[in-house]
Design a protein around this motif. Sequence first.
Motif, mmCIF file in Angstrom:
data_model
loop_
_atom_site.group_PDB
_atom_site.id
_atom_site.type_symbol
_atom_site.label_atom_id
_atom_site.label_comp_id
_atom_site.label_asym_id
_atom_site.label_seq_id
_atom_site.Cartn_x
_atom_site.Cartn_y
_atom_site.Cartn_z
ATOM 1 N N PRO A 69 83.563 -71.067 -30.927
ATOM 2 C CA PRO A 69 83.656 -72.648 -30.320
ATOM 3 C C PRO A 69 82.262 -73.070 -29.657
ATOM 4 O O PRO A 69 81.607 -73.946 -29.844
ATOM 5 N N GLN A 70 82.270 -72.114 -28.451
ATOM 6 C CA GLN A 70 81.339 -72.333 -27.464
ATOM 7 C C GLN A 70 79.849 -71.929 -28.045
ATOM 8 O O GLN A 70 78.872 -72.941 -27.733
ATOM 9 N N TRP A 71 79.871 -70.952 -28.872
ATOM 10 C CA TRP A 71 78.333 -71.017 -29.503
ATOM 11 C C TRP A 71 77.968 -72.026 -30.445
ATOM 12 O O TRP A 71 76.872 -72.414 -30.259
ATOM 13 N N ARG A 72 78.844 -72.094 -31.352
ATOM 14 C CA ARG A 72 78.692 -73.577 -32.095
ATOM 15 C C ARG A 72 78.558 -74.468 -31.417
ATOM 16 O O ARG A 72 77.634 -75.663 -31.823
ATOM 17 N N ARG A 73 78.993 -74.820 -30.262
ATOM 18 C CA ARG A 73 79.091 -76.341 -29.453
ATOM 19 C C ARG A 73 77.494 -76.300 -28.793
ATOM 20 O O ARG A 73 77.004 -77.189 -28.879
ATOM 21 N N THR A 74 77.073 -74.973 -28.444
ATOM 22 C CA THR A 74 75.996 -75.204 -27.610
ATOM 23 C C THR A 74 74.546 -74.623 -28.246
ATOM 24 O O THR A 74 73.696 -74.787 -27.815
ATOM 25 N N VAL A 75 74.726 -73.984 -29.496
ATOM 26 C CA VAL A 75 73.762 -73.334 -30.074
ATOM 27 C C VAL A 75 73.416 -73.896 -31.471
ATOM 28 O O VAL A 75 72.522 -74.564 -31.804
ATOM 29 N N ASN A 76 74.332 -73.779 -32.093
ATOM 30 C CA ASN A 76 74.345 -74.182 -33.590
ATOM 31 C C ASN A 76 75.739 -74.515 -34.140
ATOM 32 O O ASN A 76 76.259 -73.718 -34.608
ATOM 33 N N PRO A 77 75.768 -75.828 -34.512
ATOM 34 C CA PRO A 77 76.920 -76.076 -34.945
ATOM 35 C C PRO A 77 77.518 -75.621 -36.566
ATOM 36 O O PRO A 77 78.585 -75.512 -37.065
ATOM 37 N N MET A 78 76.454 -75.223 -37.117
ATOM 38 C CA MET A 78 76.380 -74.636 -38.720
ATOM 39 C C MET A 78 77.050 -73.136 -38.590
ATOM 40 O O MET A 78 77.287 -72.631 -39.456
ATOM 41 N N GLY A 79 76.869 -72.392 -37.179
ATOM 42 C CA GLY A 79 77.282 -71.116 -36.970
ATOM 43 C C GLY A 79 76.489 -70.139 -37.626
ATOM 44 O O GLY A 79 76.785 -69.139 -38.054
ATOM 45 N N GLU A 80 75.134 -70.447 -37.569
ATOM 46 C CA GLU A 80 74.275 -69.424 -38.448
ATOM 47 C C GLU A 80 73.005 -68.969 -37.391
ATOM 48 O O GLU A 80 72.848 -69.868 -36.551
ATOM 49 N N ILE A 81 72.624 -67.856 -37.771
ATOM 50 C CA ILE A 81 71.423 -67.293 -37.076
ATOM 51 C C ILE A 81 70.394 -67.532 -38.326
ATOM 52 O O ILE A 81 70.597 -67.119 -39.425
ATOM 53 N N PRO A 82 69.014 -67.716 -37.989
ATOM 54 C CA PRO A 82 68.258 -67.817 -36.572
ATOM 55 C C PRO A 82 68.498 -69.393 -36.421
ATOM 56 O O PRO A 82 68.863 -70.156 -37.116
ATOM 57 N N VAL A 83 68.217 -69.427 -34.982
ATOM 58 C CA VAL A 83 67.952 -70.813 -34.331
ATOM 59 C C VAL A 83 66.680 -70.702 -33.548
ATOM 60 O O VAL A 83 66.400 -69.913 -32.804
ATOM 61 N N LEU A 84 65.688 -71.678 -33.868
ATOM 62 C CA LEU A 84 64.462 -71.758 -33.292
ATOM 63 C C LEU A 84 64.460 -72.962 -32.309
ATOM 64 O O LEU A 84 64.580 -74.100 -32.762
ATOM 65 N N GLU A 85 64.117 -72.828 -31.226
ATOM 66 C CA GLU A 85 64.030 -73.693 -29.982
ATOM 67 C C GLU A 85 62.628 -73.999 -29.911
ATOM 68 O O GLU A 85 61.747 -73.076 -29.709
ATOM 69 N N VAL A 86 62.257 -75.233 -30.206
ATOM 70 C CA VAL A 86 60.829 -75.705 -30.258
ATOM 71 C C VAL A 86 60.989 -76.616 -29.055
ATOM 72 O O VAL A 86 61.314 -77.882 -29.043
#
Length: 215
Positions: free
Chosen positions: A44-61
């Motif tokens: 839950p923490q990763w999905r709350r703070t990084v990607n609610p879709m629960g997937e990799i990758p995530v690109l921060e722009v």
Amino acid sequence: MDTYRLHYFPESGNSYKLALMLTLCGQTFEPIWTDFGSRVTWTPQWRRTVNPMGEIPVLEVNGQKLTQTAPILLQLAARYEKFGATNDAETYELLRWLFWDNQKLSGGMATYRFLRTFTPKSDPAVLAWHLARVKDFLGILEQHLGTNTFVACERPTIADISMCAYLSYPMDETGIDLAASYPNIAAWLDRLARVPGWKSPYELLPGKRLQRWSA
């Protein structure tokens, strides 16, 4: 200047797509290794703070978190005016193959390779079912590349960058000898590797690897 941070793990072909596109556009990124093997993306923490879709990758722009490789590739192509379409016909072909890849080729290859190499005690019948699908998709691409230099037009585009990703990992992970069974695909991959700045997945994506369960 734009700043990029890429949340990834090395075996992720979708991560490779973004790392490669940024590199070919002359951009650097901060690599953020993700412990996919411990299922951190399920928490839950990763999905709350990084990607609610629960997937990799995530690109921060510039601090904004973007998800889903296809729209990110389209955005990068427009921003840097590289590897995109130049007219309506190219746009249609690029999108046609980009969407097909996400639904079929990348999705099929990712699942089969993960079950074959990185999953303990995979059901042989399940593996065979996924391999049959992968071979069907590869056959479609093989036929297309028999009469086309690149996927969407006569130069590399993000359709090529997307479609080559899971095919660029070592054969001992995929179990598929592309040169022997799909010579048009192998020749296309060789053409892509000659694009200035091209790098392989494990050159661009460092970090701890997933445990392997198959040779």
